[in-house]
Design an enzyme around this catalytic site. Structure first.
Site, PDB file in Angstrom:
ATOM      1  N   ASN A   1       0.953  -1.274   0.092  1.00  0.00           N
ATOM      2  CA  ASN A   1       0.019   0.155   0.230  1.00  0.00           C
ATOM      3  C   ASN A   1       0.909   1.282   0.102  1.00  0.00           C
ATOM      4  OD1 ASN A   1      -1.146   2.265   1.080  1.00  0.00           O
ATOM      5  ND2 ASN A   1      -3.044   0.824   1.564  1.00  0.00           N
TER       6      ASN A   1
ATOM      7  N   HIS B   1       1.139   6.160   1.777  1.00  0.00           N
ATOM      8  CA  HIS B   1       1.616   7.155   2.370  1.00  0.00           C
ATOM      9  C   HIS B   1       3.059   7.780   1.523  1.00  0.00           C
ATOM     10  CE1 HIS B   1      -0.854   7.077   5.695  1.00  0.00           C
ATOM     11  NE2 HIS B   1      -0.809   5.534   5.640  1.00  0.00           N
TER      12      HIS B   1
ATOM     13  N   HIS C   1      -5.726   3.557  -1.645  1.00  0.00           N
ATOM     14  CA  HIS C   1      -6.838   3.934  -1.052  1.00  0.00           C
ATOM     15  C   HIS C   1      -7.166   5.364  -1.735  1.00  0.00           C
ATOM     16  CE1 HIS C   1      -9.671   4.187   2.972  1.00  0.00           C
ATOM     17  NE2 HIS C   1     -10.093   4.520   1.774  1.00  0.00           N
TER      18      HIS C   1
ATOM     19  N   ARG D   1      -9.582   7.908  -0.966  1.00  0.00           N
ATOM     20  CA  ARG D   1     -10.056   8.327  -0.021  1.00  0.00           C
ATOM     21  C   ARG D   1     -11.058   9.569  -0.512  1.00  0.00           C
ATOM     22  NH1 ARG D   1      -8.474   6.714   5.380  1.00  0.00           N
ATOM     23  NH2 ARG D   1     -10.366   8.104   5.895  1.00  0.00           N
TER      24      ARG D   1
ATOM     25  N   ARG E   1      -7.126  12.833   0.742  1.00  0.00           N
ATOM     26  CA  ARG E   1      -5.806  13.265   1.429  1.00  0.00           C
ATOM     27  C   ARG E   1      -4.364  12.870   0.986  1.00  0.00           C
ATOM     28  NH1 ARG E   1      -6.881  10.025   7.220  1.00  0.00           N
ATOM     29  NH2 ARG E   1      -9.042  11.155   7.046  1.00  0.00           N
TER      30      ARG E   1
ATOM     31  N   GLU F   1      -8.464   0.277  -2.611  1.00  0.00           N
ATOM     32  CA  GLU F   1      -9.373   0.340  -1.233  1.00  0.00           C
ATOM     33  C   GLU F   1     -10.520   1.563  -1.446  1.00  0.00           C
ATOM     34  OE1 GLU F   1      -6.807   0.758   1.794  1.00  0.00           O
ATOM     35  OE2 GLU F   1      -5.760  -1.069   1.407  1.00  0.00           O
TER      36      GLU F   1
ATOM     37  N   THR G   1      -8.032   3.733   8.627  1.00  0.00           N
ATOM     38  CA  THR G   1      -9.324   2.790   8.447  1.00  0.00           C
ATOM     39  C   THR G   1      -9.239   2.166  10.110  1.00  0.00           C
ATOM     40  OG1 THR G   1      -8.794   2.505   6.157  1.00  0.00           O
ATOM     41  CG2 THR G   1     -10.381   1.208   7.213  1.00  0.00           C
TER      42      THR G   1
ATOM     43  N   GLU H   1     -10.780  -9.711   3.287  1.00  0.00           N
ATOM     44  CA  GLU H   1      -9.326  -9.388   3.994  1.00  0.00           C
ATOM     45  C   GLU H   1      -9.697  -8.876   5.560  1.00  0.00           C
ATOM     46  OE1 GLU H   1      -7.028  -6.163   1.910  1.00  0.00           O
ATOM     47  OE2 GLU H   1      -6.128  -5.525   3.852  1.00  0.00           O
TER      48      GLU H   1
ATOM     49  N   HIS I   1      -3.619  -4.602   7.581  1.00  0.00           N
ATOM     50  CA  HIS I   1      -3.325  -3.371   8.482  1.00  0.00           C
ATOM     51  C   HIS I   1      -2.481  -3.591   9.829  1.00  0.00           C
ATOM     52  CE1 HIS I   1      -5.097   0.544  10.415  1.00  0.00           C
ATOM     53  NE2 HIS I   1      -5.697   0.386   9.214  1.00  0.00           N
TER      54      HIS I   1
HETATM   55  N1  PXP Z   1      -5.658  -3.089   4.206  1.00  0.00           N
HETATM   56  C1  PXP Z   1      -6.582  -2.353   4.325  1.00  0.00           C
HETATM   57  C2  PXP Z   1      -7.989  -2.453   3.872  1.00  0.00           C
HETATM   58  C3  PXP Z   1      -6.406  -0.752   4.748  1.00  0.00           C
HETATM   59  O1  PXP Z   1      -7.552  -0.034   4.668  1.00  0.00           O
HETATM   60  C4  PXP Z   1      -5.158  -0.451   5.026  1.00  0.00           C
HETATM   61  C5  PXP Z   1      -4.855   0.754   5.485  1.00  0.00           C
HETATM   62  O2  PXP Z   1      -4.964   1.934   4.468  1.00  0.00           O
HETATM   63  C6  PXP Z   1      -4.058  -1.584   4.986  1.00  0.00           C
HETATM   64  C7  PXP Z   1      -4.338  -2.755   4.364  1.00  0.00           C
HETATM   65  C8  PXP Z   1      -2.547  -1.166   5.056  1.00  0.00           C
HETATM   66  O3  PXP Z   1      -2.490  -0.929   6.653  1.00  0.00           O
HETATM   67  P1  PXP Z   1      -0.997  -0.487   6.943  1.00  0.00           P
HETATM   68  O4  PXP Z   1      -0.739   0.867   6.336  1.00  0.00           O
HETATM   69  O5  PXP Z   1      -1.098  -0.451   8.771  1.00  0.00           O
HETATM   70  O6  PXP Z   1      -0.032  -1.371   6.749  1.00  0.00           O
END
Ligand code: PXP
Length: 240
Positions: A7, A10, A43, A45, A49, A70, A101, A151, A190
């Site tokens: 992901n 960031h 994601h 959003r 952001r 996402e 999330t 998931e 997550h």
């Molecule tokens: N999976 C989903 C569905 C999420 O919403 C997120 C956060 O955007 C992640 C995985 C990744 O989480 P993390 O950034 O804590 O690794």
């Protein structure tokens, strides 16, 4: 092997801090792919952001692996996703005030509407995942919507105090078994990192993990390529 979705939200958070072009999200996605990631996850959003619509379009055009989007199951975002057609979408709850999330999607309370959303994506050739808390009721409701994947939200496990970790892990193990029984493919994500991933990777039947924050944070010190490799090495040992 258990597959890795990176992901890269960031990376975009850092870019949006100056509203400029750097760091380049497509370059970041390519580094993750070269390091061996199986999928790129972003994601989109509602408050935009970090990831922007253009990012999703460019990723869909340029990735050589898969794009997992996402998103909240809201009409405006659904329309964008159906037009861009990522490989898969992962439906998540969204609250504009949250930092990330917070909980899983409550599929059980909106199964009829979500069944239609899933059917719409299937018509467009897009697979659907439900991001849910590891609860039997949510797993069964997800199966009823005909989603392809669940998931399981690993945040409670990742944030648990020492004396609760095994309980939280067990909830994931049970929910995973139920998901497999219902014919769902089971993914997890997550809060996962190099310290807490191995126990999740050992759960039987795990197909894929999606990891963001810990990889990007680690990349500040060791580089993105190496941060992805570290996670892949853990997933490889789980297979072995
Ligand atoms: N999976 C989903 C569905 C999420 O919403 C997120 C956060 O955007 C992640 C995985 C990744 O989480 P993390 O950034 O804590 O690794």
């Amino acid at each position: 092997m258990i597959e890795l979705g990176v992901n890269i939200d960031h990376i975009a958070t850092l870019r949006e801090a100056r509203k400029g072009e750097h760091p380049d999200i497509i370059a970041a996605a390519k580094v993750c792919e070269l390091a061996g990631a199986h999928q790129i996850t972003v994601h989109l959003r509602q408050d935009r952001r970090h990831i922007q619509d253009r990012d999703v379009r460019l990723l869909a055009e340029t990735l050589t692996t898969r794009l997992n989007l996402e998103m909240a199951a809201e009409e405006d975002i659904i329309a964008i996703a159906r037009e861009i057609r990522p490989t898969s979408v992962c439906l998540v709850p969204e609250n504009r005030q949250e930092v990330t999330t917070e909980g899983g999607l409550d599929v059980a309370s909106q199964r009829e509407r979500l069944t239609q959303v899933v059917a719409g994506f299937h018509e467009a050739g897009v697979k659907v995942s439900m991001f849910i808390d590891p609860e039997p009721e949510q797993v069964e409701a997800s199966a009823e919507t005909r989603a392809d994947y669940v998931e399981l939200h690993t945040g409670a496990y990742a944030n648990a105090p020492q004396n609760e970790v095994m309980n939280e892990l067990n909830r994931i193990v049970q929910a995973a078994a139920r998901a497999l029984n219902c014919g769902l493919v089971f993914n997890a994500g997550h809060g996962l990192n190099v310290h807490n991933l191995a126990a999740v990777a050992a759960i039987s039947g795990l197909n894929e993990v999606n990891i963001g924050h810990s990889i990007v944070a680690r990349a500040v010190f060791v580089g993105l390529h190496e941060a992805v490799r570290e996670i892949l090495n853990i997933l490889r040992s789980a297979d072995g």
